[in-house]
Scaffold this motif. Structure first.
Motif, PDB file in Angstrom:
ATOM      1  N   UNK A   1      10.473  17.174 -18.244  1.00  0.00           N
ATOM      2  CA  UNK A   1       9.730  16.709 -17.090  1.00  0.00           C
ATOM      3  C   UNK A   1       9.423  15.230 -17.065  1.00  0.00           C
ATOM      4  N   UNK A   2       9.351  14.555 -18.167  1.00  0.00           N
ATOM      5  CA  UNK A   2       8.937  13.151 -18.174  1.00  0.00           C
ATOM      6  C   UNK A   2      10.052  12.249 -18.664  1.00  0.00           C
TER       7      UNK A   2
ATOM      8  N   UNK B   1       0.856  -1.178   0.000  1.00  0.00           N
ATOM      9  CA  UNK B   1       0.000   0.000   0.000  1.00  0.00           C
ATOM     10  C   UNK B   1       0.898   1.235   0.000  1.00  0.00           C
ATOM     11  N   UNK B   2       0.453   2.323  -0.637  1.00  0.00           N
ATOM     12  CA  UNK B   2       1.295   3.517  -0.737  1.00  0.00           C
ATOM     13  C   UNK B   2       1.593   4.126   0.632  1.00  0.00           C
ATOM     14  N   UNK B   3       2.793   4.598   0.788  1.00  0.00           N
ATOM     15  CA  UNK B   3       3.184   5.332   1.984  1.00  0.00           C
ATOM     16  C   UNK B   3       3.584   6.753   1.623  1.00  0.00           C
ATOM     17  N   UNK B   4       4.492   6.893   0.684  1.00  0.00           N
ATOM     18  CA  UNK B   4       4.985   8.205   0.266  1.00  0.00           C
ATOM     19  C   UNK B   4       5.061   8.214  -1.254  1.00  0.00           C
ATOM     20  N   UNK B   5       4.056   8.821  -1.890  1.00  0.00           N
ATOM     21  CA  UNK B   5       4.054   8.928  -3.343  1.00  0.00           C
ATOM     22  C   UNK B   5       4.859  10.157  -3.743  1.00  0.00           C
ATOM     23  N   UNK B   6       5.851   9.942  -4.568  1.00  0.00           N
ATOM     24  CA  UNK B   6       6.746  11.032  -4.931  1.00  0.00           C
ATOM     25  C   UNK B   6       7.376  10.764  -6.286  1.00  0.00           C
ATOM     26  N   UNK B   7       7.648  11.822  -7.017  1.00  0.00           N
ATOM     27  CA  UNK B   7       8.352  11.678  -8.286  1.00  0.00           C
ATOM     28  C   UNK B   7       9.814  11.334  -8.050  1.00  0.00           C
TER      29      UNK B   7
ATOM     30  N   UNK C   1       3.662  13.422  -2.621  1.00  0.00           N
ATOM     31  CA  UNK C   1       4.445  14.547  -3.117  1.00  0.00           C
ATOM     32  C   UNK C   1       4.815  14.236  -4.555  1.00  0.00           C
ATOM     33  N   UNK C   2       3.837  14.334  -5.442  1.00  0.00           N
ATOM     34  CA  UNK C   2       4.060  14.105  -6.872  1.00  0.00           C
ATOM     35  C   UNK C   2       3.867  15.431  -7.582  1.00  0.00           C
ATOM     36  N   UNK C   3       4.869  16.251  -7.504  1.00  0.00           N
ATOM     37  CA  UNK C   3       4.776  17.613  -7.995  1.00  0.00           C
ATOM     38  C   UNK C   3       5.241  17.684  -9.439  1.00  0.00           C
ATOM     39  N   UNK C   4       4.429  18.210 -10.361  1.00  0.00           N
ATOM     40  CA  UNK C   4       4.874  18.366 -11.741  1.00  0.00           C
ATOM     41  C   UNK C   4       6.158  19.167 -11.810  1.00  0.00           C
ATOM     42  N   UNK C   5       7.052  18.730 -12.656  1.00  0.00           N
ATOM     43  CA  UNK C   5       8.345  19.397 -12.752  1.00  0.00           C
ATOM     44  C   UNK C   5       8.197  20.833 -13.196  1.00  0.00           C
TER      45      UNK C   5
ATOM     46  N   UNK D   1      12.670  14.813 -14.529  1.00  0.00           N
ATOM     47  CA  UNK D   1      11.745  14.313 -13.512  1.00  0.00           C
ATOM     48  C   UNK D   1      10.820  13.262 -14.086  1.00  0.00           C
ATOM     49  N   UNK D   2      10.628  12.193 -13.299  1.00  0.00           N
ATOM     50  CA  UNK D   2       9.744  11.096 -13.666  1.00  0.00           C
ATOM     51  C   UNK D   2       8.382  11.351 -13.026  1.00  0.00           C
ATOM     52  N   UNK D   3       7.365  11.574 -13.843  1.00  0.00           N
ATOM     53  CA  UNK D   3       6.015  11.837 -13.343  1.00  0.00           C
ATOM     54  C   UNK D   3       5.161  10.623 -13.661  1.00  0.00           C
TER      55      UNK D   3
END
Length: 304
Positions: free
Chosen positions: A302-303, A159-165, A292-296, A257-259
């Motif tokens: 960005x991708x 299960x997700x804990x810390x979603x981040x790019x 914390x999945x912030x667009x670059x 950055x990987x989104x």
């Protein structure tokens, strides 16, 4: 032992309860089954053995000579099993909760928060194993793994804990502020790489970039890698969540950055019933879920 020569455990347990209670109804209540179920188990057991074990007596039952002999043996056997189960249960209950995670996650996320868990659960012993290796689950071994990925690990629950790019990042003092459109330019700079990982090289391979020179790579523990990153000692690949304040301040610059939806750190456990101490730690982790999945913004591409 040839188990085909043995009656079923359920029938032996039913008889043992009858021998203790001298009543089908009371035996059923002790096992949380019906009177009819106990009666059926008794008929099955007597048919298997070819002897009568009980006879009716008043409103209950009495044991035959064969029944008394079997009851004594079962009492000794079940008592031995009970002692073994109790011993193992106590040992498992007191065993430390074994948690594995990457050194970078341990230093950047877990350790600043772990005092809170220890304050809430002073009776639970933890064994933290910061390692970049993918540690296997085994009986009596790892209870919880905190892994980076998309949450899909066959045979395990997550299960997700810390979603981040995931970002390719460097100190602004090292790479400057000019546009950085070409991934191959990363080869112009020294690299910092956490022990046991190869994320930066794997990413460059996915971009189709091939090195034409020897790489200047420094392998080091996760906390030292982040320290070196801040000092401008090299380019690295890491979770954005760990360095977001430094990115916002301009100290660090996101180059790529990987989104991806669902990417980040996950709580990974084996399927099945968990020990109370493991449940407590997983519950505490759930209380700290973050995204914390912030667009670059500062990255030049960005991708990836």
């Amino acid at each position: 032992m040839d188990w085909r020569d043995m009656p079923s455990l359920s029938s032996l347990r039913a008889f043992s309860a009858v021998a203790e209670c001298l009543s089908y109804s009371a035996a059923g209540r002790s096992l949380n089954v019906s009177h009819a179920a106990i009666s059926q188990q008794m008929r099955t057991l007597e048919a298997f053995l070819g002897v009568r074990l009980v006879v009716r007596e008043g409103r209950g039952v009495a044991l035959t000579m064969e029944g008394r002999e079997l009851a004594r043996s079962l009492n000794d056997g079940f008592s031995t099993i009970r002692r073994a189960v109790d011993a193992l249960s106590r040992a498992d209950a007191t065993r430390p909760v074994h948690v594995t995670m990457t050194p970078a996650f341990a230093v950047s996320w877990l350790m600043p928060r772990i005092a809170e868990f220890r304050h809430r659960h002073p009776d639970i012993e933890l064994m933290l194993n910061p390692t970049a290796e993918l540690v296997d689950f085994s009986p009596g071994g790892v209870d919880i793994a905190i892994r980076f990925g998309d949450g899909r690990w066959p045979g395990l629950e997550s299960e997700p804990l810390l979603l981040t790019n995931f970002v390719i990042v460097a100190a602004t003092s090292l790479v400057g502020t000019e546009p950085f459109p070409d991934p191959a330019r990363i080869y112009e700079f020294p690299w910092l790489q956490e022990y046991g990982t190869n994320e930066l090289a794997l990413w460059l391979d996915r971009q189709g970039v091939v090195s034409k020179r020897n790489l200047n790579v420094l392998h080091l523990p996760g906390h030292m890698m982040l320290d070196g990153l801040m000092r401008g000692e090299g380019v690295t690949a890491t979770a954005r969540a760990f360095i977001e304040p430094e990115i916002q301040s301009g100290l660090l610059r996101v180059l790529f950055e990987d989104v991806r939806d669902g990417s980040g750190y996950h709580i990974v456990t084996q399927p099945g019933v968990q020990r109370a101490s493991v449940k407590a730690f997983v519950g505490w982790l759930r209380g700290h879920k973050e995204t914390l999945s912030i667009p670059a913004k500062g990255g030049d591409r960005p991708d990836f």
